[in-house]
Design a protein around this motif. Structure first.
Motif, PDB file in Angstrom:
ATOM      1  N   GLU A   1       3.556   2.706  12.309  1.00  0.00           N
ATOM      2  CA  GLU A   1       3.681   1.303  12.720  1.00  0.00           C
ATOM      3  C   GLU A   1       4.848   0.616  12.021  1.00  0.00           C
ATOM      4  OE1 GLU A   1      -1.039   0.471  13.789  1.00  0.00           O
ATOM      5  OE2 GLU A   1      -0.304   0.036  11.776  1.00  0.00           O
ATOM      6  N   LEU A   2       4.973   0.890  10.734  1.00  0.00           N
ATOM      7  CA  LEU A   2       6.062   0.257   9.984  1.00  0.00           C
ATOM      8  C   LEU A   2       7.421   0.809  10.419  1.00  0.00           C
ATOM      9  CD1 LEU A   2       6.620  -1.850   7.882  1.00  0.00           C
ATOM     10  CD2 LEU A   2       6.185  -0.174   6.083  1.00  0.00           C
TER      11      LEU A   2
ATOM     12  N   PRO B   1     -12.717  10.881   9.108  1.00  0.00           N
ATOM     13  CA  PRO B   1     -11.351  10.366   9.256  1.00  0.00           C
ATOM     14  C   PRO B   1     -10.930   9.339   8.221  1.00  0.00           C
ATOM     15  CG  PRO B   1     -12.463  10.447  11.379  1.00  0.00           C
ATOM     16  CD  PRO B   1     -13.495  10.766  10.355  1.00  0.00           C
ATOM     17  N   THR B   2     -11.875   8.539   7.737  1.00  0.00           N
ATOM     18  CA  THR B   2     -11.454   7.475   6.833  1.00  0.00           C
ATOM     19  C   THR B   2     -11.784   7.803   5.377  1.00  0.00           C
ATOM     20  OG1 THR B   2     -13.536   6.358   7.287  1.00  0.00           O
ATOM     21  CG2 THR B   2     -11.631   5.645   8.557  1.00  0.00           C
TER      22      THR B   2
ATOM     23  N   HIS C   1      -3.758   4.043   1.236  1.00  0.00           N
ATOM     24  CA  HIS C   1      -4.266   2.708   1.557  1.00  0.00           C
ATOM     25  C   HIS C   1      -4.389   1.781   0.357  1.00  0.00           C
ATOM     26  CE1 HIS C   1      -6.083   3.945   5.698  1.00  0.00           C
ATOM     27  NE2 HIS C   1      -4.799   3.657   5.754  1.00  0.00           N
TER      28      HIS C   1
ATOM     29  N   THR D   1     -12.308  17.132  12.900  1.00  0.00           N
ATOM     30  CA  THR D   1     -12.142  15.676  12.821  1.00  0.00           C
ATOM     31  C   THR D   1     -12.724  15.155  11.510  1.00  0.00           C
ATOM     32  OG1 THR D   1     -12.295  15.644  15.218  1.00  0.00           O
ATOM     33  CG2 THR D   1     -12.479  13.529  14.134  1.00  0.00           C
TER      34      THR D   1
ATOM     35  N   GLU E   1      -0.247   3.564   9.530  1.00  0.00           N
ATOM     36  CA  GLU E   1       0.600   2.446   9.091  1.00  0.00           C
ATOM     37  C   GLU E   1       2.061   2.878   8.931  1.00  0.00           C
ATOM     38  OE1 GLU E   1      -2.141   3.436   7.443  1.00  0.00           O
ATOM     39  OE2 GLU E   1      -3.575   1.823   7.851  1.00  0.00           O
TER      40      GLU E   1
ATOM     41  N   GLN F   1       0.842  -1.195   0.000  1.00  0.00           N
ATOM     42  CA  GLN F   1       0.000   0.000   0.000  1.00  0.00           C
ATOM     43  C   GLN F   1       0.883   1.254   0.000  1.00  0.00           C
ATOM     44  OE1 GLN F   1      -0.943   0.802   4.658  1.00  0.00           O
ATOM     45  NE2 GLN F   1      -2.587  -0.154   3.514  1.00  0.00           N
TER      46      GLN F   1
ATOM     47  N   GLU G   1       2.962   2.080   2.981  1.00  0.00           N
ATOM     48  CA  GLU G   1       4.123   1.187   3.097  1.00  0.00           C
ATOM     49  C   GLU G   1       5.234   1.633   2.147  1.00  0.00           C
ATOM     50  OE1 GLU G   1       2.144  -2.631   2.754  1.00  0.00           O
ATOM     51  OE2 GLU G   1       4.084  -3.585   3.199  1.00  0.00           O
TER      52      GLU G   1
ATOM     53  N   ASP H   1       1.937  14.088  21.338  1.00  0.00           N
ATOM     54  CA  ASP H   1       1.051  14.772  20.393  1.00  0.00           C
ATOM     55  C   ASP H   1       1.878  15.129  19.155  1.00  0.00           C
ATOM     56  OD1 ASP H   1       2.490  17.148  20.916  1.00  0.00           O
ATOM     57  OD2 ASP H   1       1.059  17.801  22.427  1.00  0.00           O
TER      58      ASP H   1
ATOM     59  N   ARG I   1      -7.089  13.614   4.882  1.00  0.00           N
ATOM     60  CA  ARG I   1      -8.432  13.101   5.106  1.00  0.00           C
ATOM     61  C   ARG I   1      -9.372  14.298   5.124  1.00  0.00           C
ATOM     62  NH1 ARG I   1      -8.218  11.247  11.430  1.00  0.00           N
ATOM     63  NH2 ARG I   1      -9.607  12.886  12.175  1.00  0.00           N
TER      64      ARG I   1
ATOM     65  N   THR J   1      -5.438   8.190  11.758  1.00  0.00           N
ATOM     66  CA  THR J   1      -5.943   7.646  10.507  1.00  0.00           C
ATOM     67  C   THR J   1      -5.952   8.775   9.475  1.00  0.00           C
ATOM     68  OG1 THR J   1      -7.398   6.261  11.823  1.00  0.00           O
ATOM     69  CG2 THR J   1      -7.936   6.450   9.490  1.00  0.00           C
TER      70      THR J   1
END
Ligand SMILES: Cc1ncc(C[n+]2csc(CCOP(=O)(O)OP(=O)(O)O)c2C)c(N)n1
Ligand code: SF4
Lengths: 384, 286
Positions: A38-39, A115-116, A175, A112, A35, A8, A11, A56, A107, A31
């Motif tokens: 995380e990666l 978000p997705t 994504h 807010t 990722e 993705q 990544e 923050d 986004r 979001t």
């Protein structure tokens, strides 16, 4: 086939950063950028690098600026609300000339928002979010492979010009999964900031006033220099003299302005003969490309200009392709942020039609095709 | 030349502080503590936020970083994690540290990252001309508290201890010897150390509250402070209205960059062995 992988955008972006020499990441989960953090948390330590989850986004950008000062290539990744929080320190990086890379996986906003859902509403914030005139470079990948390539480029430009570089992605690009052939590490061009040879005669901000880039000493190597977000002279120490401020502000902005041709990056299709030009970037460009191709099959002379560098805005590019163009259509997932710049660059040589979409849904190629074919509901004239 | 002057950028003097300001006294105590420990100038980084107190690094002969208001500890965290071999010192004010920078402060304490933070607590916003801070005592006057401050104030040292700092001490610009000793010990603690340096702002806190000259304010510190060692022997009524000085907390714990450094060395391997990862992207969250 070497290194072909399904991955993705987030990544690919992280792998690009690692290939460019990323050694330090600090971030705060959000979001659709998480990722990347995380990666980095997983991969950086394997390479001897460091990952930090800060309290923050303000802390995150502050930490990467600190890390960059020690000579390490540093990055953060975020999305709308976090990007808003980072603005003050983007100005710090610009003024103090500390290279950093910020990934903003856009986004829907404001606030807010959704978000997705994808959006492209941070075009202007990426350029003008922090106060004062400041240099910044903004790149916009249009597919997964470009997430890798443009992140490498973001680091190279940050290191070369000592500016913050923002990679403006979006939820779809971040994504989406595509098969990507990664280049061999040895074939990747990696630029490193120029460091002074030795302490002693080091004048931290000595540079050609006409857009020169000073050498940057890493902290902890005996240079003992001072960094401040106050206006400062060549020595790095604060000054409240008007002419010092004027010289500094012009120099740092000229670094980017003067080098716009080198920073410029775009892709075109069918622009040699087109009378209808579609200008866009990021996820909207995927649909625009299909629309332009279909239009040409239908006998309409359509062309596509897809910007990979958004800021500095590649105004001169338009001079080369406006020849036969009568209409310019700007599809984007906001209410006309890029279109305003396009209008400026087109300079009334053609009508500019704004095609803003803000319902959180990606453009369908047919939507753009129908505007190419039938004309937009709202033209630039009508919207005035 | 005294040993401590070797750590000053003497060409940058005179400083910008008002006559009688305590920030110079705290900076002096820091240089003396550094001189005692013979810290390597080339391996020590001094970071500050924004405020009168945060101007101190400009006068100190190290790599120095004058950051954004409230963010010193966050910048310092990046430096320390990126290059743990460096000694990192943060100089900050009560507003810089406990108002706008409060979040970074408690999280650095929680991590127990090896940063020595010296908070120059003058109970007021000096740089912006005397507004109340989270450390302004209740009832005190400030430009934004013209009828007296109605907010409760922090006990900075208690806050630091509760958040996880592993060395905490408090002294005042009257108790310079103690201040220097505490800074020295804080610099020796491998972890997050906080020294609350109570200092005078005669220009704003002093004038607005009719506290007199800088000397009067020093006497006010002298009369108000009780050493923590003496305090334990005193009845509570003798401690009313007083504040404690001295070493308030010393409880070493594993240090963040060392613990993370161990993780890093365990998992290190070559980039070309990276196999790619497949990650879920369907999650729905804010
Ligand atoms: C984001 C931001 N908000 C507000 C300010 C204005 N400002 C500068 S210094 C300061 C207060 C400093 O007070 P303190 O930290 O107690 O230091 P002192 O000047 O008293 O030493 C404020 C509010 C700023 N520079 N940046
Ligand atoms: S305003 Fe107060 S804190 Fe600032 S320099 Fe003057 S006395 Fe010191």
């Amino acid at each position: 086939m070497p290194n072909a992988k399904l991955m993705q955008g987030n990544e690919a972006c992280t792998l690009g950063a690692l290939a460019a020499g990323l050694e330090f990441f600090a971030g705060y989960p959000i979001t659709p950028s998480t990722e990347i953090a995380e990666l980095c948390a997983e991969e950086l330590p394997k390479l001897g690098g460091k990952f930090l989850q800060m309290e923050d986004e303000i802390g995150s950008i502050a930490a990467i600026i600190g890390a960059s000062l020690t000579g390490k290539k540093s990055m953060t990744a975020t999305s709308g609300p976090g990007f808003s929080l980072m603005q003050e320190c983007i100005g710090y990086s610009s003024l103090c000339e500390i290279p950093i890379v910020i990934i903003n996986v856009q986004r829907m906003g404001p606030s807010t928002g959704m978000p997705t859902s994808p959006a492209q509403g941070d075009v202007m914030q990426a350029r003008w979010g922090t106060h004062g005139d400041h240099p910044v470079i903004v790149l916009a990948p249009g597919n997964v492979k470009e997430c890798f390539e443009l992140t490498v480029r973001a680091f190279n430009l940050a290191e070369k010009y000592r500016v913050p570089v923002i990679v403006l992605m979006d939820e779809v690009i971040g994504h989406m999964r595509e098969k990507v052939i990664l280049p061999e590490q040895s074939s990747i061009k990696v630029v490193n900031r120029k460091a002074p040879a030795a302490p002693g005669s080091y004048v931290p901000y000595a540079a050609d006033p006409n857009g020169g880039v000073p050498d940057m000493a890493p902290f902890g190597e005996g240079f003992r220099w001072h960094v401040t977000g106050l206006f400062h002279d060549e020595t790095g120490f604060p000054s409240n003299k008007g002419e010092v401020a004027d010289t500094l502000l012009r120099r740092i902005n000229l670094k980017v302005e003067k080098n716009e041709p080198e920073i410029r990056d775009y892709a075109v299709e069918g622009v040699d003969d087109c009378d209808t030009l579609v200008v866009t970037f990021g996820c909207s460009a995927m649909s625009a490309l299909s629309a332009v191709r279909q239009a040409r099959k239908n006998g309409i002379k359509a062309g596509l200009l897809r910007l990979k560098t958004i800021w500095p805005f590649p105004e001169a590019t338009f001079d080369g392709i406006m020849g036969h163009v009568k209409r310019v259509i700007v599809p984007e997932m906001n209410l006309g942020q890029l279109a305003g710049e396009v209008e400026r660059a087109v300079a009334r040589r053609a009508a500019v039609e704004r095609l803003g979409k803000v319902n959180g849904e990606l453009f369908r190629p047919e939507e753009i095709l129908s505007v190419i074919t039938n004309g937009a509901a709202r033209t630039a004239e009508a919207s005035k | 030349m005294s040993e401590s002057m070797k750590y000053m950028r003497q060409g940058r003097l005179p400083h910008i502080w008002c006559p009688g300001c305590g920030h110079g006294t705290v900076t002096g105590a820091l240089t003396r503590a550094i001189a005692r420990l013979k810290l390597d100038k080339n391996k020590t980084i001094i970071v500050s936020g924004i405020g009168c107190s945060s101007r101190a690094p400009g006068y100190l002969d190290f790599d120095t970083l004058h950051t954004a208001h409230g963010r010193a500890i966050a910048f310092a965290t990046g430096i320390k994690v990126a290059k743990p071999e460096l000694k990192v010192i943060v100089l900050t004010g009560d507003g810089d540290c406990t108002a706008i920078g409060g979040n970074h402060f408690i999280h650095a304490a929680r991590r127990n990252i090896d940063i020595t933070t010296i908070v120059m607590n003058n109970n007021i916003y000096g740089m912006t001309s005397g507004q109340y801070s989270p450390m302004t005592p209740k009832g005190f006057l400030a430009t934004t508290a013209p009828y007296g401050n109605v907010e409760r104030s922090f006990d900075l040292s208690k806050l630091a201890i509760a958040a996880g700092a592993t060395y905490v001490g408090r002294a005042t610009t009257y108790h310079v010897q103690l201040l220097t000793d505490l800074i020295e010990k804080a610099l020796l603690n491998k972890g997050f150390s906080v020294i609350e340096a109570v200092t005078q702002c005669p220009t704003y806190l002093g004038r607005k509250n009719k506290l007199g000259s800088a000397v009067d304010m020093l006497n006010w510190f002298k009369d108000g402070a009780v050493n923590v060692k003496a305090a334990s022997a005193l009845p509570p009524e003798r401690l009313a209205g007083k504040f404690l000085i001295g070493e308030l907390h010393a409880a070493p714990e594993p240090e963040f960059t060392e613990v993370y450094g161990n993780v890093v060395s365990q998992v290190q391997r070559k980039f070309d062995q990276f196999q790619g990862g497949v990650r879920g992207c369907e999650q729905n969250s804010d």
